[in-house]
Motif scaffolding. Sequence first.
Motif, short mmCIF file in Angstrom:
data_model
loop_
_atom_site.label_atom_id
_atom_site.label_comp_id
_atom_site.label_asym_id
_atom_site.label_seq_id
_atom_site.Cartn_x
_atom_site.Cartn_y
_atom_site.Cartn_z
N LYS A 100 0.83 -1.21 0.00
CA LYS A 100 0.00 0.00 0.00
C LYS A 100 0.87 1.26 0.00
O LYS A 100 0.57 2.23 -0.72
N ASN A 101 1.93 1.25 0.80
CA ASN A 101 2.82 2.42 0.85
C ASN A 101 3.51 2.66 -0.47
O ASN A 101 3.92 3.79 -0.78
N ALA A 102 3.65 1.59 -1.27
CA ALA A 102 4.28 1.73 -2.59
C ALA A 102 3.29 2.22 -3.64
O ALA A 102 3.67 2.43 -4.80
N GLY A 103 2.02 2.40 -3.24
CA GLY A 103 1.04 2.97 -4.15
C GLY A 103 0.21 1.99 -4.93
O GLY A 103 -0.45 2.36 -5.91
N PHE A 104 0.23 0.71 -4.52
CA PHE A 104 -0.56 -0.30 -5.22
C PHE A 104 -1.82 -0.58 -4.42
O PHE A 104 -1.77 -1.01 -3.26
N ALA A 105 -2.98 -0.38 -5.05
CA ALA A 105 -4.25 -0.47 -4.33
C ALA A 105 -4.57 -1.89 -3.90
O ALA A 105 -5.24 -2.11 -2.88
N GLY A 106 -4.17 -2.87 -4.68
CA GLY A 106 -4.50 -4.25 -4.36
C GLY A 106 -3.48 -5.20 -4.94
O GLY A 106 -2.63 -4.81 -5.75
N PRO A 107 -3.55 -6.48 -4.57
CA PRO A 107 -2.59 -7.47 -5.08
C PRO A 107 -2.57 -7.55 -6.60
O PRO A 107 -1.51 -7.74 -7.20
N LYS A 108 -3.76 -7.41 -7.24
CA LYS A 108 -3.82 -7.55 -8.70
C LYS A 108 -2.93 -6.53 -9.39
O LYS A 108 -2.27 -6.84 -10.39
N ALA A 109 -2.92 -5.31 -8.86
CA ALA A 109 -2.13 -4.26 -9.51
C ALA A 109 -0.65 -4.60 -9.52
O ALA A 109 0.03 -4.39 -10.53
N ILE A 110 -0.16 -5.16 -8.43
CA ILE A 110 1.28 -5.44 -8.35
C ILE A 110 1.64 -6.68 -9.16
O ILE A 110 2.66 -6.71 -9.84
N VAL A 111 0.80 -7.72 -9.13
CA VAL A 111 1.15 -8.93 -9.87
C VAL A 111 1.04 -8.69 -11.38
O VAL A 111 1.83 -9.24 -12.16
N ASP A 112 0.08 -7.84 -11.79
CA ASP A 112 -0.03 -7.52 -13.21
C ASP A 112 1.19 -6.75 -13.68
O ASP A 112 1.69 -6.97 -14.79
N ARG A 113 1.66 -5.83 -12.83
CA ARG A 113 2.79 -4.99 -13.25
C ARG A 113 4.10 -5.77 -13.27
O ARG A 113 4.91 -5.59 -14.19
N LEU A 114 4.30 -6.62 -12.29
CA LEU A 114 5.60 -7.29 -12.17
C LEU A 114 5.60 -8.74 -12.64
O LEU A 114 6.64 -9.38 -12.64
N GLY A 115 4.45 -9.25 -13.01
CA GLY A 115 4.40 -10.59 -13.55
C GLY A 115 4.56 -11.70 -12.53
O GLY A 115 4.96 -12.82 -12.88
N TRP A 116 4.26 -11.40 -11.28
CA TRP A 116 4.36 -12.43 -10.24
C TRP A 116 3.18 -13.39 -10.35
O TRP A 116 2.13 -13.06 -10.91
N ASN A 117 3.35 -14.56 -9.76
CA ASN A 117 2.26 -15.52 -9.67
C ASN A 117 1.20 -14.99 -8.71
O ASN A 117 1.48 -14.80 -7.52
N ALA A 118 -0.01 -14.75 -9.21
CA ALA A 118 -1.04 -14.10 -8.40
C ALA A 118 -1.44 -14.94 -7.19
O ALA A 118 -1.60 -14.41 -6.08
N ASN A 119 -1.59 -16.24 -7.39
CA ASN A 119 -2.03 -17.09 -6.28
C ASN A 119 -0.98 -17.15 -5.18
O ASN A 119 -1.31 -17.13 -3.99
N VAL A 120 0.28 -17.22 -5.58
CA VAL A 120 1.37 -17.27 -4.59
C VAL A 120 1.42 -15.98 -3.79
O VAL A 120 1.49 -15.99 -2.56
N TYR A 121 1.36 -14.86 -4.51
CA TYR A 121 1.45 -13.58 -3.80
C TYR A 121 0.25 -13.36 -2.88
O TYR A 121 0.42 -12.92 -1.74
N LYS A 122 -0.94 -13.67 -3.35
CA LYS A 122 -2.13 -13.49 -2.51
C LYS A 122 -2.06 -14.37 -1.25
O LYS A 122 -2.49 -13.95 -0.17
#
Length: 215
Positions: free
Chosen positions: A22-44
């Motif tokens: 949140k402090n980095a400016g990402f409203a939710g997990p989807k925003a960060i995984v979409d931008r950086l290409g991380w595995n969404a299920n793992v990150y969540k």
Amino acid sequence: MLKDQEQFEREERAKRLVMARKNAGFAGPKAIVDRLGWNANVYKAHESGRNGFGIADAKKYAKAFKVNLNWLQFGTGDALDPEERPVSVADVPKISWVSAGQLTEQAPITDFSEFPTVAALDLPDGDWIALEVEGNSMNKISPPGSIIFVNRRDKRLAPNALYVVADETGAATYKRYRPNDNPPFQPASYEEVPPPEFQGAVTIVGRVRRSVIEM
């Protein structure tokens, strides 16, 4: 008790991860995984605390969110000071007592890739393994359930120092070195615990340099 502590630490680490995102400016997990290409299920799963994450993921997240690794992983230091000197963290293979005995055989174990690991902070240079203490024979120093860190490079005997040793049967044990006693590797217990009965020659696996117990 140890499981409760592990769950608490996992949940607290997850809370810090949410704060960092949140402090980095990402409203939710989807925003960060979409931008950086991380595995969404793992990150969540990491954010929710459902699954824990280790040092490798913590470093990745700390770099992406520009927060301090010590704070993210351990809850220490200044969260927003990524330049703060990080502690040295090593992933030490955690092996069984049977495997510890096998380290002294003619064809010792050299591949630890299949063993689980435990994180250790600021260990000096060495060849480290970790073992979970069983029984009460060393409870003055390491109660049952403690994790001991053993430097396999350090086999010099020093009076009252702590060692993991094994006899010719491959049976490994953790004891204090008392050169004037027989045998010289003795318990350090609040209870009446007999010394070990070694079969044949005794080989030093390594010197115990740290004992940790979760409270």
